[in-house]
Design an enzyme around this catalytic site. Structure first.
Site, mmCIF file in Angstrom:
data_model
loop_
_atom_site.group_PDB
_atom_site.id
_atom_site.type_symbol
_atom_site.label_atom_id
_atom_site.label_comp_id
_atom_site.label_asym_id
_atom_site.label_seq_id
_atom_site.Cartn_x
_atom_site.Cartn_y
_atom_site.Cartn_z
ATOM 1 N N LYS A 13 0.829 -1.220 0.000
ATOM 2 C CA LYS A 13 0.000 0.000 0.000
ATOM 3 C C LYS A 13 0.859 1.264 0.000
ATOM 4 O O LYS A 13 0.494 2.247 -0.634
ATOM 5 C CB LYS A 13 -1.033 0.001 1.121
ATOM 6 C CG LYS A 13 -0.472 -0.082 2.519
ATOM 7 C CD LYS A 13 -1.613 -0.161 3.521
ATOM 8 C CE LYS A 13 -1.192 -0.679 4.869
ATOM 9 N NZ LYS A 13 0.081 -0.252 5.423
ATOM 10 N N ARG A 85 -6.583 2.349 11.768
ATOM 11 C CA ARG A 85 -6.155 0.972 12.027
ATOM 12 C C ARG A 85 -7.172 0.241 12.893
ATOM 13 O O ARG A 85 -7.007 -0.928 13.193
ATOM 14 C CB ARG A 85 -4.823 0.954 12.775
ATOM 15 C CG ARG A 85 -3.591 1.319 11.957
ATOM 16 C CD ARG A 85 -3.081 0.139 11.177
ATOM 17 N NE ARG A 85 -1.681 -0.185 11.286
ATOM 18 C CZ ARG A 85 -0.673 0.395 10.662
ATOM 19 N NH1 ARG A 85 -0.866 1.441 9.908
ATOM 20 N NH2 ARG A 85 0.544 -0.063 10.796
ATOM 21 N N ARG A 119 12.331 -7.058 3.415
ATOM 22 C CA ARG A 119 12.192 -5.654 3.004
ATOM 23 C C ARG A 119 13.344 -4.784 3.508
ATOM 24 O O ARG A 119 13.718 -4.845 4.666
ATOM 25 C CB ARG A 119 10.861 -5.104 3.546
ATOM 26 C CG ARG A 119 10.676 -3.611 3.336
ATOM 27 C CD ARG A 119 9.243 -3.211 3.450
ATOM 28 N NE ARG A 119 8.679 -3.352 4.783
ATOM 29 C CZ ARG A 119 7.421 -3.051 5.081
ATOM 30 N NH1 ARG A 119 6.612 -2.615 4.140
ATOM 31 N NH2 ARG A 119 6.970 -3.185 6.310
ATOM 32 N N ARG A 152 13.809 -1.985 8.758
ATOM 33 C CA ARG A 152 13.019 -1.458 9.866
ATOM 34 C C ARG A 152 13.096 -2.405 11.055
ATOM 35 O O ARG A 152 13.063 -3.624 10.895
ATOM 36 C CB ARG A 152 11.555 -1.316 9.420
ATOM 37 C CG ARG A 152 11.301 -0.028 8.679
ATOM 38 C CD ARG A 152 9.953 0.008 8.063
ATOM 39 N NE ARG A 152 8.873 -0.421 8.942
ATOM 40 C CZ ARG A 152 7.590 -0.311 8.630
ATOM 41 N NH1 ARG A 152 7.232 0.228 7.481
ATOM 42 N NH2 ARG A 152 6.662 -0.722 9.454
ATOM 43 N N ARG A 163 1.855 -7.921 14.166
ATOM 44 C CA ARG A 163 1.210 -6.893 13.337
ATOM 45 C C ARG A 163 0.117 -7.520 12.464
ATOM 46 O O ARG A 163 -0.939 -6.931 12.249
ATOM 47 C CB ARG A 163 2.256 -6.185 12.474
ATOM 48 C CG ARG A 163 3.139 -5.262 13.309
ATOM 49 C CD ARG A 163 4.483 -5.039 12.665
ATOM 50 N NE ARG A 163 4.456 -4.145 11.538
ATOM 51 C CZ ARG A 163 5.403 -4.104 10.602
ATOM 52 N NH1 ARG A 163 6.432 -4.918 10.654
ATOM 53 N NH2 ARG A 163 5.309 -3.257 9.611
HETATM 54 P P1 AMP Z 1 3.450 1.028 9.127
HETATM 55 O O1 AMP Z 1 4.630 1.778 8.588
HETATM 56 O O2 AMP Z 1 2.149 1.527 8.567
HETATM 57 O O3 AMP Z 1 3.609 -0.457 9.068
HETATM 58 O O4 AMP Z 1 3.391 1.408 10.698
HETATM 59 C C1 AMP Z 1 4.441 1.072 11.577
HETATM 60 C C2 AMP Z 1 3.971 1.124 13.007
HETATM 61 O O5 AMP Z 1 3.533 2.461 13.324
HETATM 62 C C3 AMP Z 1 2.775 0.244 13.347
HETATM 63 O O6 AMP Z 1 3.128 -1.100 13.604
HETATM 64 C C4 AMP Z 1 2.259 0.950 14.607
HETATM 65 O O7 AMP Z 1 3.072 0.702 15.733
HETATM 66 C C5 AMP Z 1 2.441 2.420 14.231
HETATM 67 N N1 AMP Z 1 1.235 2.970 13.545
HETATM 68 C C6 AMP Z 1 1.125 3.347 12.236
HETATM 69 N N2 AMP Z 1 -0.116 3.797 11.972
HETATM 70 C C7 AMP Z 1 -0.815 3.700 13.134
HETATM 71 C C8 AMP Z 1 -2.151 3.987 13.508
HETATM 72 N N3 AMP Z 1 -3.047 4.446 12.630
HETATM 73 N N4 AMP Z 1 -2.503 3.753 14.796
HETATM 74 C C9 AMP Z 1 -1.638 3.288 15.702
HETATM 75 N N5 AMP Z 1 -0.359 2.963 15.417
HETATM 76 C C10 AMP Z 1 0.053 3.173 14.145
#
Ligand code: AMP
Length: 204
Positions: A13, A85, A119, A152, A163
């Site tokens: 995404k 989320r 990744r 990461r 996750r």
């Molecule tokens: P992502 O890069 O989208 O995989 O996000 C990495 C991490 O950021 C997630 O595993 C959460 O810990 C935090 N995170 C990102 N978006 C949200 C959200 N909308 N609500 C809460 N935590 C978030």
């Protein structure tokens, strides 16, 4: 046009949001990137959630998101990647703005796991690679800008399983909250882009 891209971690995404935001000339807002780039005082608290694959508390997330959405470049539209989320976040978002379309990029859990484990991302320009299926020409170096490729901290198997579990339990219910449209994420990047543009009525 205000769009949400939803999908399990590794669904692509972020990649698709980047391509389509450039094409439609509107900002791509990744809440993960916003959190990773947060100010030093918030960083310590935020990192403790991210590293363990947990969600950052809704109130803190909303504060960070609101300050980004209030910037002028978001006035006409944006692609939101990573928010909401959960249902509580979706309700908050409904209070702030109206979302035109929600696109779900679908991949299997097994594929998500493999993609995240391999990744790596450019620390300079954000370009993503997969060391197995889409490696850079030189190990550890970005093809586009020569930046250093980094992994990461939460792209490890344990955090990733957590996750994925949270995605199914907490994030998937938002797809029913909105009338989302599914796109198959297990295709070539260009084909996924074309499918998304078609869903948006832009052709491709
Ligand atoms: P992502 O890069 O989208 O995989 O996000 C990495 C991490 O950021 C997630 O595993 C959460 O810990 C935090 N995170 C990102 N978006 C949200 C959200 N909308 N609500 C809460 N935590 C978030």
């Amino acid at each position: 046009m205000k769009l949400l891209f939803v999908g399990v971690q590794g669904s692509g995404k972020g990649t698709q949001a980047k391509v389509i935001s450039a094409k439609l000339e509107m900002p791509h807002i990744s809440t993960g990137d916003l959190l990773r780039g947060a100010t030093q005082e918030l960083k310590k608290e935020i990192d403790s959630y991210i590293i363990n694959g947990k969600l950052v508390p809704d109130e803190l997330m909303l504060r960070v998101l609101n300050s980004r959405l209030s910037l002028e470049d978001c006035a006409k539209g944006f692609i939101l990647d990573g928010y909401p989320r959960n249902i509580a976040q979706a309700r908050k978002l409904d209070e702030i703005t109206f979302i035109d379309k929600v696109i779900e990029i679908v991949i299997s859990d097994e594929e998500a796991l493999v993609r995240a484990i391999y990744r790596v991302t450019c620390s300079k320009c954000g370009e993503g690679y997969n060391t197995k299926t889409n490696p850079p020409k030189r190990i550890g170096v970005c093809d586009k800008c020569n930046g250093v490729l980094t992994k990461r901290a939460d792209d490890n198997e344990q955090a990733m399983r957590k996750r994925i579990e949270i995605y199914h339990k907490e994030t998937e219910p938002i797809l029913k909250h909105y009338k989302s449209v599914k796109v198959n994420g297990e295709q070539k990047i260009e084909k996924v882009t074309r499918d998304i543009l078609r869903v948006l009525g832009i052709g491709g």
